[in-house]
Design a protein around this motif. Structure first.
Motif, PDB file in Angstrom:
ATOM      1  N   ALA A 182     -26.259 -15.943 -39.435  1.00 51.02           N
ATOM      2  CA  ALA A 182     -25.953 -16.208 -40.839  1.00 51.02           C
ATOM      3  C   ALA A 182     -27.225 -16.651 -41.559  1.00 51.02           C
ATOM      4  O   ALA A 182     -28.063 -17.362 -40.983  1.00 51.02           O
ATOM      5  CB  ALA A 182     -24.884 -17.293 -40.952  1.00 51.02           C
ATOM      6  N   SER A 234     -27.604 -18.823 -43.838  1.00 46.88           N
ATOM      7  CA  SER A 234     -27.657 -20.293 -43.957  1.00 46.88           C
ATOM      8  C   SER A 234     -28.203 -20.939 -42.690  1.00 46.88           C
ATOM      9  O   SER A 234     -28.946 -21.927 -42.753  1.00 46.88           O
ATOM     10  CB  SER A 234     -26.274 -20.851 -44.270  1.00 46.88           C
ATOM     11  N   ASP A 235     -27.880 -20.392 -41.517  1.00 45.64           N
ATOM     12  CA  ASP A 235     -28.409 -20.933 -40.258  1.00 45.64           C
ATOM     13  C   ASP A 235     -29.884 -20.597 -40.097  1.00 45.64           C
ATOM     14  O   ASP A 235     -30.692 -21.435 -39.687  1.00 45.64           O
ATOM     15  CB  ASP A 235     -27.628 -20.368 -39.072  1.00 45.64           C
ATOM     16  N   ASP A 251     -26.141 -11.106 -44.499  1.00 48.14           N
ATOM     17  CA  ASP A 251     -24.702 -11.378 -44.542  1.00 48.14           C
ATOM     18  C   ASP A 251     -23.884 -10.199 -45.047  1.00 48.14           C
ATOM     19  O   ASP A 251     -22.684 -10.106 -44.772  1.00 48.14           O
ATOM     20  CB  ASP A 251     -24.428 -12.605 -45.429  1.00 48.14           C
TER      21      ASP A 251
END
Length: 478
Positions: A386, A388-389, A366
């Motif tokens: 990302a 988180s993904d 990121d």
């Protein structure tokens, strides 16, 4: 009759002599004119002529540091008996065949641990190349600092750090008995006592700091300068081991900025694959590297656990030494996508190896900053995910499987167009010779050139400040 014949003969001889003299003079005149090269003659384009620099080329003055702080460090490195660190086997073999006498421009280490940071060597080599050989270079060397746009500080900071880490790592973060710190101090004390530094506050000086630990002790002192770095990961993260939890040792983010600094590529370690040589790729996703990392690299271990047992995914732990390099070449050239998670810092040389291998980079970081953005659009040949993904089970694999073959082929075609942007090596011993017009060295200088209006504005602003007035070093920008 005899006198008449004699008179005629004399006139004939006189006429013939004058004619021959005229003809001879004409031949000399023609020959002398032909010996002068015309503007289109081949001789006007050889290395004996002065190269034509671009109208917007950047004018660079090289600070006169002792040789011991640049090429002399290479002499010191090659004089070592051996280097026991991982990946140094190739340099230990080179030492066995080196000629005892030192070269003016020694070769840079082949150990991947050091070679990945070799930008300092190739940039210096371009500037040290004789003027009549610097064909295609964007940087024009000047010999009066008053004529310069920037002042280049020729310190091999990465090599200095690596020498200390290889010889006596235990004192690297200390100042006592640390030769790297002594060299850093020598450079800074010398530079700051020059009229050039005093005139600009150092804002127009250029330092190459490709290794995140290069010039670790004095980063705050050179913060006003133009810094050539691979990313900002080593600047705005507090090292808990060094600081013992105290923020007083932190190098603030405000000391680095995309306004003044330039992100440069790591030196790729794998050879270039031409698009015409590309073959079928049976692996979907490939990664080779260390599983366990610190700070932002903690995501790597989590990704490893998620991806390790997926079909058509290869996760290998290892280092690109002699054996690991061959594995990496095979892995990247037979995979459609190459995983690039953050390590100890947001980026690594892995992404540039992937580009040279035409393996589509999958970037999971990121905070990443990349070289030559604005000149290159990475989204045309890379996939950005990302964190988180990526950490959702099955998400990443399903996403990559959604790309069609025409889409992946387009990625590779676009990648092939920019491979040269990330190549430092100009193919000449010691780096002394013409650089590739669209290679890494030239593109670095083009990015520095883009910073000049901001740098010049900052210098003028500093000059008009009343005595005793101070302002923050840099704004916080992204």
């Amino acid at each position: 009759m005899a006198p008449k014949h004699k008179s005629f003969s004399s006139k004939s001889y006189l006429f013939l002599s004058i004619s021959l003299l005229c003809i001879f003079s004409l031949i000399i005149f023609i020959f002398s004119k032909s010996s002068q090269p015309s503007s289109l003659s081949p001789s006007s384009f050889n290395y004996q002529s002065t190269p034509n620099f671009p109208a917007d080329s950047i004018k660079v003055f090289i600070l006169n540091l002792p040789r011991s702080l640049n090429y002399g460090l290479l002499d010191k490195y090659w004089s070592l008996t051996s280097d026991s660190r991982l990946g140094s086997e190739v340099d230990n073999e080179i030492r066995k065949t080196l000629v005892p006498k030192s070269s003016r421009f020694p070769q840079y280490p082949e150990s991947p641990l050091i070679k990945q940071y070799s930008a300092e060597y190739w940039i210096m080599g371009d500037l040290m190349t004789p003027e009549n050989m610097r064909m295609g270079s964007f940087a024009r060397r000047v010999y009066d600092v008053k004529d310069a746009d920037v002042v280049f500080v020729p310190f091999f900071a990465t090599l200095s750090a690596e020498l200390q880490l290889g010889v006596k790592k235990s004192v690297f973060r200390k100042k006592v008995d640390n030769e790297d710190y002594d060299r850093q101090r020598e450079v800074v004390d010398f530079v700051m006592n020059t009229e050039a530094w005093k005139r600009s506050g150092g804002r127009d000086h250029v330092f190459v700091l490709t290794d995140p630990v290069a010039m670790w002790h004095i980063k705050a002192e050179i913060a006003p300068a133009i810094l050539l770095v691979v990313d900002f990961g080593g600047w705005y993260k507090l090292d808990s081991k060094a600081s013992n939890g105290s923020s007083s040792d932190m190098v603030q983010h405000t000391q680095v900025s995309l306004l003044k600094d330039v992100i440069v590529p790591y030196t790729h370690l794998l050879p270039r694959l031409d698009i015409s040589e590309n073959q079928k790729r049976d692996t979907l996703l490939y990664f080779k590297g260390a599983k366990h990392r610190h700070r932002g690299g903690l995501v790597r271990e989590k990704l490893w656990d998620i991806l390790a047992n997926e079909h058509r995914v290869i996760m290998e732990e290892g280092f690109p030494n002699a054996t690991g390099k061959e594995q990496s070449i095979k892995g990247m050239r037979t995979s459609e996508f190459c995983l690039h998670p953050a390590g100890d810092t947001p980026t690594s040389c892995r992404i540039f190896d992937a580009i040279q291998s035409l393996c589509i980079p999958v970037i999971i970081s990121d905070d990443i900053v990349l070289p030559f953005e604005g000149m290159i659009d990475y989204s045309e040949f890379s996939v950005f995910i990302a964190v988180s993904d990526a950490l959702q089970p099955k998400w990443l694999i399903q996403h990559l499987r959604g790309y069609s073959n025409p889409q992946k082929e387009k990625f590779r075609q676009n990648m092939a167009q920019v491979q040269s942007f990330f190549v430092y090596d100009n193919g000449h011993p010691g780096g002394i010779g013409p650089v590739a017009p669209n290679g890494a060295v030239n593109n670095i200088w083009k990015k520095v050139h883009q910073k000049l209006p901001v740098i010049k504005e900052a210098i003028v602003r500093d000059r008009r400040k009343p005595p005793g007035i101070s302002v923050p070093l840099r704004c916080h920008c992204t």
